[in-house]
Design an enzyme around this catalytic site. Structure first.
Site, PDB file in Angstrom:
ATOM      1  CB  SER A 241      81.205 -92.129  -8.820  1.00  0.00           C
ATOM      2  OG  SER A 241      80.470 -91.190  -9.568  1.00  0.00           O
ATOM      3  CG  HIS A 271      80.554 -93.982 -13.754  1.00  0.00           C
ATOM      4  ND1 HIS A 271      79.900 -92.852 -14.161  1.00  0.00           N
ATOM      5  CD2 HIS A 271      80.652 -93.873 -12.391  1.00  0.00           C
ATOM      6  CE1 HIS A 271      79.610 -92.101 -13.097  1.00  0.00           C
ATOM      7  NE2 HIS A 271      80.060 -92.700 -12.013  1.00  0.00           N
ATOM      8  CG  HIS A 318      73.210 -90.549 -19.216  1.00  0.00           C
ATOM      9  ND1 HIS A 318      72.323 -90.572 -18.169  1.00  0.00           N
ATOM     10  CD2 HIS A 318      74.392 -90.138 -18.717  1.00  0.00           C
ATOM     11  CE1 HIS A 318      72.963 -90.170 -17.081  1.00  0.00           C
ATOM     12  NE2 HIS A 318      74.216 -89.903 -17.384  1.00  0.00           N
ATOM     13  NE  ARG A 327      77.212 -84.239 -17.475  1.00  0.00           N
ATOM     14  CZ  ARG A 327      77.380 -85.450 -16.938  1.00  0.00           C
ATOM     15  NH1 ARG A 327      78.025 -85.569 -15.777  1.00  0.00           N
ATOM     16  NH2 ARG A 327      76.927 -86.533 -17.524  1.00  0.00           N
ATOM     17  CG  ASP A 373      82.625 -89.417 -19.933  1.00  0.00           C
ATOM     18  OD1 ASP A 373      83.259 -88.627 -19.222  1.00  0.00           O
ATOM     19  OD2 ASP A 373      81.846 -90.261 -19.469  1.00  0.00           O
TER      20      ASP A 373
HETATM   21  N1  AMX Z   1      76.965 -97.865 -28.019  1.00  0.00           N
HETATM   22  C1  AMX Z   1      76.460 -99.084 -28.301  1.00  0.00           C
HETATM   23  N2  AMX Z   1      75.414 -99.635 -27.657  1.00  0.00           N
HETATM   24  C2  AMX Z   1      74.853 -98.900 -26.687  1.00  0.00           C
HETATM   25  C3  AMX Z   1      75.305 -97.618 -26.342  1.00  0.00           C
HETATM   26  C4  AMX Z   1      76.427 -97.110 -27.031  1.00  0.00           C
HETATM   27  N3  AMX Z   1      76.951 -95.922 -26.762  1.00  0.00           N
HETATM   28  N4  AMX Z   1      74.538 -97.145 -25.334  1.00  0.00           N
HETATM   29  C5  AMX Z   1      73.634 -98.117 -25.046  1.00  0.00           C
HETATM   30  N5  AMX Z   1      73.834 -99.177 -25.854  1.00  0.00           N
HETATM   31  C6  AMX Z   1      73.144-100.467 -25.823  1.00  0.00           C
HETATM   32  C7  AMX Z   1      73.382-101.136 -24.473  1.00  0.00           C
HETATM   33  O1  AMX Z   1      74.666-101.743 -24.437  1.00  0.00           O
HETATM   34  C8  AMX Z   1      72.221-102.087 -24.392  1.00  0.00           C
HETATM   35  O2  AMX Z   1      72.526-103.163 -25.249  1.00  0.00           O
HETATM   36  P1  AMX Z   1      72.108-104.693 -24.839  1.00  0.00           P
HETATM   37  O3  AMX Z   1      70.614-104.663 -24.644  1.00  0.00           O
HETATM   38  O4  AMX Z   1      72.552-105.482 -26.008  1.00  0.00           O
HETATM   39  O5  AMX Z   1      72.840-104.993 -23.566  1.00  0.00           O
HETATM   40  C9  AMX Z   1      71.101-101.277 -25.060  1.00  0.00           C
HETATM   41  O6  AMX Z   1      71.752-100.283 -25.881  1.00  0.00           O
HETATM   42  C10 AMX Z   1      70.181-100.587 -24.069  1.00  0.00           C
HETATM   43  O7  AMX Z   1      70.962 -99.780 -23.218  1.00  0.00           O
HETATM   44  P2  AMX Z   1      70.382 -98.408 -22.594  1.00  0.00           P
HETATM   45  O8  AMX Z   1      69.177 -98.790 -21.773  1.00  0.00           O
HETATM   46  O9  AMX Z   1      70.179 -97.421 -23.696  1.00  0.00           O
HETATM   47  O10 AMX Z   1      71.584 -97.891 -21.709  1.00  0.00           O
HETATM   48  P3  AMX Z   1      71.967 -98.286 -20.207  1.00  0.00           P
HETATM   49  O11 AMX Z   1      71.164 -97.439 -19.285  1.00  0.00           O
HETATM   50  O12 AMX Z   1      71.909 -99.762 -20.018  1.00  0.00           O
HETATM   51  O13 AMX Z   1      73.491 -97.876 -20.167  1.00  0.00           O
HETATM   52  C11 AMX Z   1      75.371 -96.484 -20.634  1.00  0.00           C
HETATM   53  C12 AMX Z   1      73.900 -96.519 -20.186  1.00  0.00           C
HETATM   54  C13 AMX Z   1      75.907 -95.075 -20.434  1.00  0.00           C
HETATM   55  C14 AMX Z   1      76.165 -97.463 -19.781  1.00  0.00           C
HETATM   56  C15 AMX Z   1      75.437 -96.902 -22.122  1.00  0.00           C
HETATM   57  O14 AMX Z   1      74.747 -95.953 -22.908  1.00  0.00           O
HETATM   58  C16 AMX Z   1      76.866 -97.062 -22.636  1.00  0.00           C
HETATM   59  O15 AMX Z   1      77.448 -98.141 -22.491  1.00  0.00           O
HETATM   60  N6  AMX Z   1      77.467 -95.975 -23.242  1.00  0.00           N
HETATM   61  C17 AMX Z   1      78.850 -95.988 -23.675  1.00  0.00           C
HETATM   62  C18 AMX Z   1      79.784 -95.780 -22.478  1.00  0.00           C
HETATM   63  C19 AMX Z   1      79.725 -94.369 -21.957  1.00  0.00           C
HETATM   64  O16 AMX Z   1      79.795 -93.410 -22.693  1.00  0.00           O
HETATM   65  N7  AMX Z   1      79.624 -94.233 -20.627  1.00  0.00           N
HETATM   66  C20 AMX Z   1      79.660 -92.923 -19.957  1.00  0.00           C
HETATM   67  C21 AMX Z   1      78.319 -92.516 -19.374  1.00  0.00           C
HETATM   68  C22 AMX Z   1      78.411 -91.192 -18.657  1.00  0.00           C
HETATM   69  C23 AMX Z   1      79.233 -91.320 -17.407  1.00  0.00           C
HETATM   70  O17 AMX Z   1      78.850 -91.988 -16.466  1.00  0.00           O
HETATM   71  N8  AMX Z   1      80.390 -90.728 -17.370  1.00  0.00           N
END
Ligand code: AMX
Length: 441
Positions: A241, A271, A318, A327, A373
């Site tokens: 964002s 996000h 994250h 937070r 979140d």
């Molecule tokens: N559940 C399951 N798998 C997860 C995970 C979760 N909560 N968080 C990361 N992973 C997985 C990824 O999908 C990725 O899998 P892949 O290699 O098979 O594609 C692997 O772990 C490596 O990911 P990462 O390097 O640890 O995370 P990232 O930087 O690529 O992504 C984020 C970060 C937040 C998108 C990810 O942790 C996620 O999808 N979390 C759940 C959604 C969420 O809570 N989002 C809110 C974030 C905060 C915000 O912006 N408000």
């Protein structure tokens, strides 16, 4: 608004001169190396942006102009008889770079009250959408409808001098922030409360008035809104964002266009939409297990099932943080102080015990800990704000504080059009064979 603008201008002029000197002397210093994998993996770890309002440390969490969330809770001005920080104070801190006195926050409260009028065509634009439209779609449509009010767009069309861009962005940012609570509350009441709207209360602070217009008069809900609006406001510049708002603003799209773009990014499930996904995920778990209070063993099995279906556990992980999000902790602390026995809060705390070891065991998740979140929805449900599709709109109202104060800084510092170099895989393959280069000119 003259006093605040003058203060900002003095700070921004000094900062711009300092940056000019710094670049003159050190502009050609290398700040790191980029690996090919980073280019394919979301540019993680590549430093490529300047955002003055806040800085994220992977271990320490977010700091706003150097202040952590617990420090903000202590040092920012509060509402009368309140104990949570006023978001007006945080906005002042992000904009000016100094802690506000009580009268500084009060000045912003009254400025936003004065500028909060929302023209009728904006409500008509929301009303034109089917009532089952997602609240974030309504919210972004309303911001676009508000764009008719942009000072920046009007002055640019009249031939504004580039030295004045910051001034027009400043005015737009203040107008927009002032108007967003009314827009958000209108969407909520239209969609979930039979279109029965509540007039603003000109005596309340910005977040207190939002609570009032949503229809929640409990004093502790107003306190929650003050805390919520403060902790969701900013998370340095690279998140979707913030980065989007900055990027679109760099084309000199006005603050309405830029904010709408950024908020479309916030509406993504990886996000800001994660806050609705968390409550949805817990509700579906309760339905599937046919119990309101799943045991830790049942939560464990449900987490594993979620993962086996190729889904993420919402609220965990994250891109930058590598520990429990401060937070999350601030919200946990709020629940401990106000309603430690709430059943949904208890589930959120049990999920917190169960999820990290499971994510850790996958070996690929870089951060197994909860983000902001994971907790916010449970607090809202406690006060009967159960319509989880609306939660990201609250996040968006808060995030506007950070991304718009940054946008004012962007124009004051004269940041140019953002235009990184992209490559094709064909080019990369040729470069690997020793033919040609992949970096830009
Ligand atoms: N559940 C399951 N798998 C997860 C995970 C979760 N909560 N968080 C990361 N992973 C997985 C990824 O999908 C990725 O899998 P892949 O290699 O098979 O594609 C692997 O772990 C490596 O990911 P990462 O390097 O640890 O995370 P990232 O930087 O690529 O992504 C984020 C970060 C937040 C998108 C990810 O942790 C996620 O999808 N979390 C759940 C959604 C969420 O809570 N989002 C809110 C974030 C905060 C915000 O912006 N408000």
């Amino acid at each position: 608004m003259g006093v605040l603008k003058d203060k900002f201008k003095a700070k921004a002029d000094a900062a711009a001169a300092e940056i000019r000197d710094m670049l003159k002397e050190h502009g050609n210093k290398k700040i790191g190396e980029v690996q090919l994998s980073q280019v394919y993996q979301g540019m993680r770890g590549i430093t490529g942006l300047v955002t003055e309002t806040s800085l994220l440390d992977s271990q320490d969490g977010i700091r706003f102009r150097g202040y952590s969330i617990p420090e903000l809770q202590q040092k920012l001005p509060k509402a009368k008889k309140g104990s949570e920080p006023l978001p007006e104070g945080l906005f002042y801190l992000m904009l000016i770079g100094e802690l506000p006195a009580e009268e500084d926050a009060g000045y912003i409260t009254s400025t936003w009250q004065r500028r909060s009028h929302v023209p009728n065509h904006v409500f008509a634009a929301i009303d034109a959408l089917p009532v089952n439209t997602h609240p974030m779609t309504m919210f972004v449509s309303a911001i676009m409808a508000l764009q008719t009010e942009s000072n920046f767009a009007k002055r640019y069309a009249e031939g504004m001098n580039k030295k004045d861009y910051w001034d027009a962005v400043f005015d737009d940012a203040m107008d927009l922030i002032a108007r967003l609570p009314r827009v958000a509350a209108y969407i909520y009441r239209r969609k979930y409360r039979n279109n029965q709207h509540i007039h603003p209360n000109g005596l309340l602070d910005w977040a207190g008035n939002l609570a009032h217009m949503l229809g929640f008069e409990d004093e502790s809900f107003k306190e929650l809104m003050r805390l919520y609006m403060t902790i969701h406001a900013d998370h340095e510049g690279g998140n979707v964002s913030a980065h989007t708002t900055h990027l679109v603003g760099s084309a000199l799209s006005d603050p309405y266009l830029s904010l709408a773009a950024g908020m479309n990014g916030l509406a993504g499930p990886l996000h800001g939409l994660a806050n609705q996904e968390v409550v949805k995920w817990i509700t579906e778990m309760q339905d599937e297990l046919k119990t309101k209070v799943p045991s830790k063993e049942q939560i464990d099995a449900y987490v594993r099932k979620t993962l086996s279906e190729g889904k993420v556990v919402p609220g965990y992980g994250h891109a930058v943080l590598r520990k429990t999000d401060p937070r999350f902790e601030a919200q946990m602390d709020f629940a401990k102080r106000h309603f430690p026995d709430d059943p949904l809060v208890q589930i959120v705390w049990n999920v917190y015990e169960v999820v990290p070891p499971i994510l850790q065991s996958l070996g690929k998740v870089k951060n197994p800990w909860p983000n902001v979140d994971a907790h916010s929805g449970a607090l809202l449900v406690h006060y009967n704000l159960k319509e989880y599709e609306f939660y990201t709109v609250l996040f968006a109202v808060s995030r506007a504080l950070g991304v718009l104060s940054s946008l004012i800084w962007d124009r004051a510092l004269g940041f140019p059009l953002e235009r990184p170099k992209s490559v094709t895989t064909e080019l990369v393959k040729n470069w690997l064979k020793g033919e040609g280069e992949i970096w830009g000119d």
